[in-house]
Design a protein around this motif. Structure first.
Motif, PDB file in Angstrom:
ATOM      1  N   LEU A   1       0.809  -1.214   0.000  1.00 56.85           N
ATOM      2  CA  LEU A   1       0.000   0.000   0.000  1.00 56.85           C
ATOM      3  C   LEU A   1       0.846   1.269   0.000  1.00 56.85           C
ATOM      4  CD1 LEU A   1      -2.726   1.389   0.069  1.00 56.85           C
ATOM      5  CD2 LEU A   1      -2.708   1.138   2.567  1.00 56.85           C
ATOM      6  N   ASP A   2       1.896   1.307   0.796  1.00 62.10           N
ATOM      7  CA  ASP A   2       2.711   2.527   0.845  1.00 62.10           C
ATOM      8  C   ASP A   2       3.370   2.821  -0.503  1.00 62.10           C
ATOM      9  OD1 ASP A   2       4.421   0.297   1.213  1.00 62.10           O
ATOM     10  OD2 ASP A   2       5.885   1.506   2.307  1.00 62.10           O
ATOM     11  N   ARG A   3       3.783   1.784  -1.213  1.00 70.74           N
ATOM     12  CA  ARG A   3       4.386   1.969  -2.548  1.00 70.74           C
ATOM     13  C   ARG A   3       3.318   2.420  -3.544  1.00 70.74           C
ATOM     14  NH1 ARG A   3       8.118   3.634  -5.709  1.00 70.74           N
ATOM     15  NH2 ARG A   3       8.511   2.368  -7.531  1.00 70.74           N
ATOM     16  N   ALA A   4       2.129   1.829  -3.484  1.00 71.28           N
ATOM     17  CA  ALA A   4       1.038   2.240  -4.377  1.00 71.28           C
ATOM     18  C   ALA A   4       0.693   3.705  -4.148  1.00 71.28           C
ATOM     19  CB  ALA A   4      -0.183   1.351  -4.162  1.00 71.28           C
ATOM     20  N   LEU A   5       0.614   4.101  -2.898  1.00 69.20           N
ATOM     21  CA  LEU A   5       0.310   5.501  -2.595  1.00 69.20           C
ATOM     22  C   LEU A   5       1.372   6.438  -3.139  1.00 69.20           C
ATOM     23  CD1 LEU A   5      -1.065   5.140   1.039  1.00 69.20           C
ATOM     24  CD2 LEU A   5      -2.369   5.743  -1.018  1.00 69.20           C
ATOM     25  N   SER A   6       2.641   6.032  -3.052  1.00 67.43           N
ATOM     26  CA  SER A   6       3.709   6.895  -3.559  1.00 67.43           C
ATOM     27  C   SER A   6       3.743   6.937  -5.088  1.00 67.43           C
ATOM     28  CB  SER A   6       5.074   6.472  -2.995  1.00 67.43           C
ATOM     29  OG  SER A   6       5.487   5.245  -3.566  1.00 67.43           O
ATOM     30  N   CYS A   7       3.193   5.917  -5.741  1.00 69.76           N
ATOM     31  CA  CYS A   7       3.156   5.867  -7.207  1.00 69.76           C
ATOM     32  C   CYS A   7       1.894   6.491  -7.800  1.00 69.76           C
ATOM     33  CB  CYS A   7       3.256   4.416  -7.678  1.00 69.76           C
ATOM     34  SG  CYS A   7       4.854   3.652  -7.370  1.00 69.76           S
ATOM     35  N   MET A   8       0.932   6.806  -6.963  1.00 70.57           N
ATOM     36  CA  MET A   8      -0.323   7.344  -7.477  1.00 70.57           C
ATOM     37  C   MET A   8      -0.157   8.616  -8.300  1.00 70.57           C
ATOM     38  SD  MET A   8      -3.473   6.446  -4.971  1.00 70.57           S
ATOM     39  CE  MET A   8      -4.546   7.430  -5.994  1.00 70.57           C
ATOM     40  N   PRO A   9       0.678   9.562  -7.892  1.00 71.48           N
ATOM     41  CA  PRO A   9       0.787  10.778  -8.720  1.00 71.48           C
ATOM     42  C   PRO A   9       1.225  10.476 -10.150  1.00 71.48           C
ATOM     43  CG  PRO A   9       1.729  11.189  -6.566  1.00 71.48           C
ATOM     44  CD  PRO A   9       1.428   9.711  -6.640  1.00 71.48           C
ATOM     45  N   ARG A  10       2.146   9.567 -10.335  1.00 67.86           N
ATOM     46  CA  ARG A  10       2.606   9.215 -11.683  1.00 67.86           C
ATOM     47  C   ARG A  10       1.492   8.544 -12.475  1.00 67.86           C
ATOM     48  NH1 ARG A  10       2.904   8.207 -16.122  1.00 67.86           N
ATOM     49  NH2 ARG A  10       4.637   7.381 -17.320  1.00 67.86           N
ATOM     50  N   ALA A  11       0.777   7.629 -11.838  1.00 70.12           N
ATOM     51  CA  ALA A  11      -0.324   6.947 -12.510  1.00 70.12           C
ATOM     52  C   ALA A  11      -1.448   7.926 -12.833  1.00 70.12           C
ATOM     53  CB  ALA A  11      -0.840   5.797 -11.644  1.00 70.12           C
ATOM     54  N   ARG A  12      -1.697   8.864 -11.951  1.00 66.83           N
ATOM     55  CA  ARG A  12      -2.759   9.853 -12.190  1.00 66.83           C
ATOM     56  C   ARG A  12      -2.418  10.762 -13.367  1.00 66.83           C
ATOM     57  NH1 ARG A  12      -7.223   9.916 -10.055  1.00 66.83           N
ATOM     58  NH2 ARG A  12      -7.493  12.067 -10.664  1.00 66.83           N
ATOM     59  N   LEU A  13      -1.146  11.001 -13.619  1.00 69.80           N
ATOM     60  CA  LEU A  13      -0.764  11.790 -14.798  1.00 69.80           C
ATOM     61  C   LEU A  13      -1.274  11.117 -16.068  1.00 69.80           C
ATOM     62  CD1 LEU A  13       2.920  12.874 -14.074  1.00 69.80           C
ATOM     63  CD2 LEU A  13       0.900  14.339 -14.198  1.00 69.80           C
ATOM     64  N   LEU A  14      -1.115   9.807 -16.141  1.00 65.25           N
ATOM     65  CA  LEU A  14      -1.594   9.074 -17.306  1.00 65.25           C
ATOM     66  C   LEU A  14      -3.120   9.114 -17.368  1.00 65.25           C
ATOM     67  CD1 LEU A  14      -1.078   7.388 -19.806  1.00 65.25           C
ATOM     68  CD2 LEU A  14      -0.840   5.383 -18.336  1.00 65.25           C
ATOM     69  N   LEU A  15      -3.778   8.947 -16.232  1.00 63.84           N
ATOM     70  CA  LEU A  15      -5.241   9.031 -16.202  1.00 63.84           C
ATOM     71  C   LEU A  15      -5.717  10.382 -16.726  1.00 63.84           C
ATOM     72  CD1 LEU A  15      -6.317   7.559 -12.737  1.00 63.84           C
ATOM     73  CD2 LEU A  15      -6.476   6.467 -14.951  1.00 63.84           C
ATOM     74  N   ASP A  16      -5.093  11.440 -16.219  1.00 59.65           N
ATOM     75  CA  ASP A  16      -5.507  12.785 -16.618  1.00 59.65           C
ATOM     76  C   ASP A  16      -5.255  13.033 -18.101  1.00 59.65           C
ATOM     77  OD1 ASP A  16      -6.355  13.276 -14.037  1.00 59.65           O
ATOM     78  OD2 ASP A  16      -4.528  14.329 -13.450  1.00 59.65           O
ATOM     79  N   ASP A  17      -4.167  12.485 -18.624  1.00 59.48           N
ATOM     80  CA  ASP A  17      -3.888  12.633 -20.058  1.00 59.48           C
ATOM     81  C   ASP A  17      -4.916  11.895 -20.911  1.00 59.48           C
ATOM     82  OD1 ASP A  17      -1.709  14.244 -19.686  1.00 59.48           O
ATOM     83  OD2 ASP A  17      -0.220  12.716 -20.159  1.00 59.48           O
ATOM     84  N   LEU A  18      -5.372  10.750 -20.436  1.00 59.79           N
ATOM     85  CA  LEU A  18      -6.328   9.957 -21.198  1.00 59.79           C
ATOM     86  C   LEU A  18      -7.753  10.512 -21.115  1.00 59.79           C
ATOM     87  CD1 LEU A  18      -5.152   6.342 -20.330  1.00 59.79           C
ATOM     88  CD2 LEU A  18      -4.840   7.562 -22.483  1.00 59.79           C
ATOM     89  N   ALA A  19      -8.055  11.214 -20.039  1.00 53.32           N
ATOM     90  CA  ALA A  19      -9.390  11.787 -19.876  1.00 53.32           C
ATOM     91  C   ALA A  19      -9.541  12.982 -20.805  1.00 53.32           C
ATOM     92  CB  ALA A  19      -9.604  12.215 -18.423  1.00 53.32           C
ATOM     93  N   ALA A  20     -10.754  13.212 -21.231  1.00 53.18           N
ATOM     94  CA  ALA A  20     -11.019  14.382 -22.070  1.00 53.18           C
ATOM     95  C   ALA A  20     -10.654  15.641 -21.281  1.00 53.18           C
ATOM     96  CB  ALA A  20     -12.483  14.398 -22.469  1.00 53.18           C
TER      97      ALA A  20
END
Length: 93
Positions: A27-46
């Motif tokens: 969980l702690d690693r997932a939480l620290s990686c969320m900002p990077r993953a969210r960048l991809l989400l935001d790019d894919l969203a309209a």
């Protein structure tokens, strides 16, 4: 016969790898990686849409939906998307 998925095979395979890797993260690693993953989400969203932050347990479901939507909207998105998913997977460690 079910309809053919708009997601190219190479994108689907890389998405499965990212999801598997995410599920293995503590969980702690997932939480620290969320900002990077969210960048991809935001790019894919309209541009007019914001993807709600529902936490690490739902992030891969959100990514899966956005990958499907991106491929359905633009058949040419596959090559770049597979590469970006691979980059994310490698960053997850």
């Amino acid at each position: 016969m079910p309809p053919k998925s708009p997601v190219p095979q190479e994108v689907s395979a890389e998405l499965q790898r990212v999801v598997r890797r995410w599920q293995q993260l503590p969980l702690d690693r997932a939480l620290s990686c969320m900002p990077r993953a969210r960048l991809l989400l935001d790019d894919l969203a309209a541009p007019a849409r914001q993807v709600p932050d529902l936490g690490p347990a739902v992030l891969m479901d959100q990514l899966t939906v956005l990958v499907y939507d991106a491929c359905a909207a633009d058949a040419e998105a596959g090559g770049d998307l597979a590469s970006r998913l691979g980059d994310l997977r490698r960053e997850l460690g």
